[in-house]
Design a protein around this motif. Structure first.
Motif, PDB file in Angstrom:
ATOM      1  N   ARG A 118      79.028  52.806   9.979  1.00 43.70           N
ATOM      2  CA  ARG A 118      79.016  53.688   8.820  1.00 43.70           C
ATOM      3  C   ARG A 118      80.366  54.300   8.446  1.00 43.70           C
ATOM      4  NH1 ARG A 118      74.385  58.212   7.946  1.00 43.70           N
ATOM      5  NH2 ARG A 118      75.222  59.102   6.034  1.00 43.70           N
ATOM      6  N   TYR A 119      81.190  54.628   9.424  1.00 42.86           N
ATOM      7  CA  TYR A 119      82.389  55.411   9.149  1.00 42.86           C
ATOM      8  C   TYR A 119      83.665  54.574   9.190  1.00 42.86           C
ATOM      9  CZ  TYR A 119      79.163  59.229   9.760  1.00 42.86           C
ATOM     10  OH  TYR A 119      78.087  60.060   9.637  1.00 42.86           O
ATOM     11  N   ASP A 120      84.365  54.575   8.071  1.00 44.11           N
ATOM     12  CA  ASP A 120      85.687  53.964   7.971  1.00 44.11           C
ATOM     13  C   ASP A 120      86.663  55.008   8.503  1.00 44.11           C
ATOM     14  OD1 ASP A 120      88.068  52.766   7.301  1.00 44.11           O
ATOM     15  OD2 ASP A 120      87.719  52.784   5.145  1.00 44.11           O
TER      16      ASP A 120
ATOM     17  N   GLY B 259      82.116  48.701  17.031  1.00 39.34           N
ATOM     18  CA  GLY B 259      82.579  48.766  15.660  1.00 39.34           C
ATOM     19  C   GLY B 259      83.117  47.424  15.212  1.00 39.34           C
ATOM     20  N   ASP B 260      83.758  47.429  14.041  1.00 40.72           N
ATOM     21  CA  ASP B 260      84.371  46.207  13.532  1.00 40.72           C
ATOM     22  C   ASP B 260      85.546  46.547  12.623  1.00 40.72           C
ATOM     23  OD1 ASP B 260      83.215  46.994  11.107  1.00 40.72           O
ATOM     24  OD2 ASP B 260      81.772  45.373  11.057  1.00 40.72           O
ATOM     25  N   CYS B 261      86.178  45.506  12.107  1.00 45.80           N
ATOM     26  CA  CYS B 261      87.328  45.627  11.196  1.00 45.80           C
ATOM     27  C   CYS B 261      88.490  46.399  11.814  1.00 45.80           C
ATOM     28  CB  CYS B 261      86.913  46.252   9.865  1.00 45.80           C
ATOM     29  SG  CYS B 261      85.731  45.252   8.958  1.00 45.80           S
ATOM     30  N   LEU B 262      88.755  46.137  13.076  1.00 42.15           N
ATOM     31  CA  LEU B 262      89.824  46.845  13.786  1.00 42.15           C
ATOM     32  C   LEU B 262      91.196  46.376  13.335  1.00 42.15           C
ATOM     33  CD1 LEU B 262      90.945  48.703  15.997  1.00 42.15           C
ATOM     34  CD2 LEU B 262      90.555  46.835  17.630  1.00 42.15           C
ATOM     35  N   LEU B 263      92.038  47.347  13.049  1.00 43.33           N
ATOM     36  CA  LEU B 263      93.449  47.115  12.784  1.00 43.33           C
ATOM     37  C   LEU B 263      94.220  48.142  13.602  1.00 43.33           C
ATOM     38  CD1 LEU B 263      95.660  45.732  11.038  1.00 43.33           C
ATOM     39  CD2 LEU B 263      95.330  47.595   9.408  1.00 43.33           C
TER      40      LEU B 263
ATOM     41  N   GLU C 252      80.830  56.250  15.585  1.00 35.28           N
ATOM     42  CA  GLU C 252      81.236  57.375  16.441  1.00 35.28           C
ATOM     43  C   GLU C 252      82.732  57.665  16.280  1.00 35.28           C
ATOM     44  OE1 GLU C 252      78.091  56.717  20.046  1.00 35.28           O
ATOM     45  OE2 GLU C 252      79.876  55.456  20.043  1.00 35.28           O
ATOM     46  N   PRO C 253      83.146  58.117  15.092  1.00 41.94           N
ATOM     47  CA  PRO C 253      84.572  58.337  14.862  1.00 41.94           C
ATOM     48  C   PRO C 253      85.185  59.394  15.776  1.00 41.94           C
ATOM     49  CG  PRO C 253      83.275  59.252  13.062  1.00 41.94           C
ATOM     50  CD  PRO C 253      82.343  58.456  13.920  1.00 41.94           C
ATOM     51  N   TRP C 254      84.385  60.340  16.258  1.00 38.05           N
ATOM     52  CA  TRP C 254      84.914  61.372  17.148  1.00 38.05           C
ATOM     53  C   TRP C 254      85.438  60.776  18.456  1.00 38.05           C
ATOM     54  CZ3 TRP C 254      79.914  60.836  15.511  1.00 38.05           C
ATOM     55  CH2 TRP C 254      78.983  60.390  16.461  1.00 38.05           C
ATOM     56  N   LYS C 255      84.839  59.683  18.917  1.00 46.63           N
ATOM     57  CA  LYS C 255      85.334  59.025  20.127  1.00 46.63           C
ATOM     58  C   LYS C 255      86.697  58.380  19.868  1.00 46.63           C
ATOM     59  CE  LYS C 255      80.895  58.110  22.320  1.00 46.63           C
ATOM     60  NZ  LYS C 255      80.017  57.090  22.891  1.00 46.63           N
ATOM     61  N   VAL C 256      86.859  57.803  18.686  1.00 43.08           N
ATOM     62  CA  VAL C 256      88.144  57.210  18.297  1.00 43.08           C
ATOM     63  C   VAL C 256      89.212  58.296  18.247  1.00 43.08           C
ATOM     64  CG1 VAL C 256      89.380  56.079  16.418  1.00 43.08           C
ATOM     65  CG2 VAL C 256      87.092  55.289  17.057  1.00 43.08           C
ATOM     66  N   LEU C 257      88.887  59.420  17.625  1.00 46.84           N
ATOM     67  CA  LEU C 257      89.844  60.525  17.530  1.00 46.84           C
ATOM     68  C   LEU C 257      90.228  61.048  18.906  1.00 46.84           C
ATOM     69  CD1 LEU C 257      88.349  62.529  14.537  1.00 46.84           C
ATOM     70  CD2 LEU C 257      90.289  60.951  14.508  1.00 46.84           C
TER      71      LEU C 257
END
Length: 83
Positions: free
Chosen positions: A5-7, A32-36, A52-57
């Motif tokens: 869901r979250y870009d 996730g997907d579309c990793l750059l 889970e964008p908070w984990k990325v942050l």
């Protein structure tokens, strides 16, 4: 419905950053997907679709200073909603 869901986009500023190591960590630890993950030893640009964008942050903040953070809800966008 969108699978991820979250870009999530951001910059990591730091020292001795390794885009290959960061890429591999994402693949191994996050769904996730579309990793750059591109840049150099001092600046890495991240783009990733996840639920889970908070984990990325949290991970990226452990590598250096994070800035230019953008998290967009692609599900809302697909439905024509704003905000």
């Amino acid at each position: 419905m969108i699978e991820y869901r979250y870009d999530t986009q951001l910059l990591i500023e730091g020292e001795n950053l390794d885009e290959d190591a960061i890429h591999d960590y994402f693949v191994k630890h996050f769904k996730g997907d579309c990793l750059l993950a591109v840049g150099d030893e001092e600046l890495i640009k991240i783009h990733y679709h996840t639920n889970e964008p908070w984990k990325v942050l949290e991970y990226c903040a452990s590598l250096g200073e994070i800035c230019d953070i953008v998290i967009e809800d692609m599900d809302r966008q697909a439905r024509g909603l704003h905000g």
